[in-house]
Design an enzyme around this catalytic site. Sequence first.
Site: not given
Length: 379
Positions: A216-217
């Site tokens: 997740i970024h």
Amino acid sequence: MKFLTVVGARPQFIKAAVVSRAVRSRIAASTDGSLREVLVHTGQHYDASMSQVFFDELDIPKPDHHLGVGSGSHGAQTGAMLERLESVILQEKPDIVLVYGDTNSTLAGALAAAKLHVPVAHVEAGLRSFNRRMPEELNRVMTDHLSTLLFCPTQTAIENLRAEGLPHARRAEVNVIRTGDVMFDAALFYGARADGRPLPSGFNGLHGKDFILATIHRAENTDDPVALGRLLEALEQIGERLMPVVWPVHPRTRHLMERHETLRSICSRAQHLRMVEPLGYLDMVVAERRARLVLTDSGGVQKEAFFHGKPCVTMRTETEWVELIDAGWNVIAGTEPEAIMTAVEKMLNTYLDPAKQPPLYGDGHAGEAILETLVAWAK
């Protein structure tokens, strides 16, 4: 010919390593000394786990210039890069500036060059999510319209550029070239180096067991504590009901979780979500190859999953890599926990044969094709 390469973030290090390797090979075989690459690191990713490890593992030459920009708001970060890149370009006087992908470093490099009337070449041109709320979408659209050489990984990318009027009849110097995907080159070449490597230390106890690898970024997911909390709850539920989930956490995201009470609470309660330190490229390859499924909001990781024969679920409402959806190797789940769970269950129960993967991203020689085009253009 002198070209100046601008990088600043993990995906760009991987892509630039491919072209730089082709450059070094050509220089070694040449005697005229006419080819030179000047490498500029903006410092967008400055943590050692997100920067130096990639230079070490991928044999990327030491940057000729390190701008040390660091983190900040989009405007502040891009503005600082623009100012410092302008000075470097004036000093180096390159024939062309080469930029990769869709980060703030990409846009700053293209803007700095274009304002100084230096041609721009864009690797990974033509990608579109059609979501203008994504900063990456704005960066890639603007970069494409500033560029002279547009290196496209797929036919879809070429069609996206045509829909926007590129190449333009009044800009005869603009060339659109399908080269294939440099990340596929990287997966083939550097993936061979990962053969035989064990799982990273944070994966203790998972050797030989099924697990899901998550990343997740995206800013829309990590900068909003409510959105991030919803995704963390989804990962924990998947880990509880299906199989363990391992999440390498970006340093900026970890800092956000440490500051926010609700996120700290979710993390402290998580029993089936394993949060580990960021992975270098080779460790990431090992993790992707061993995982049963990849769960991500990253564009690059969607492709890496495909390259390593793994199904993927994307925690977004759109993707730039529509070919993966059409081929059945990826599914768009959105960001609601139940929808993500449903998509993961579906993909785990779908048989996908790596031996029958369609050749979506070229032949593994995109780096050489890009370099040959640059050299021919300069003559």
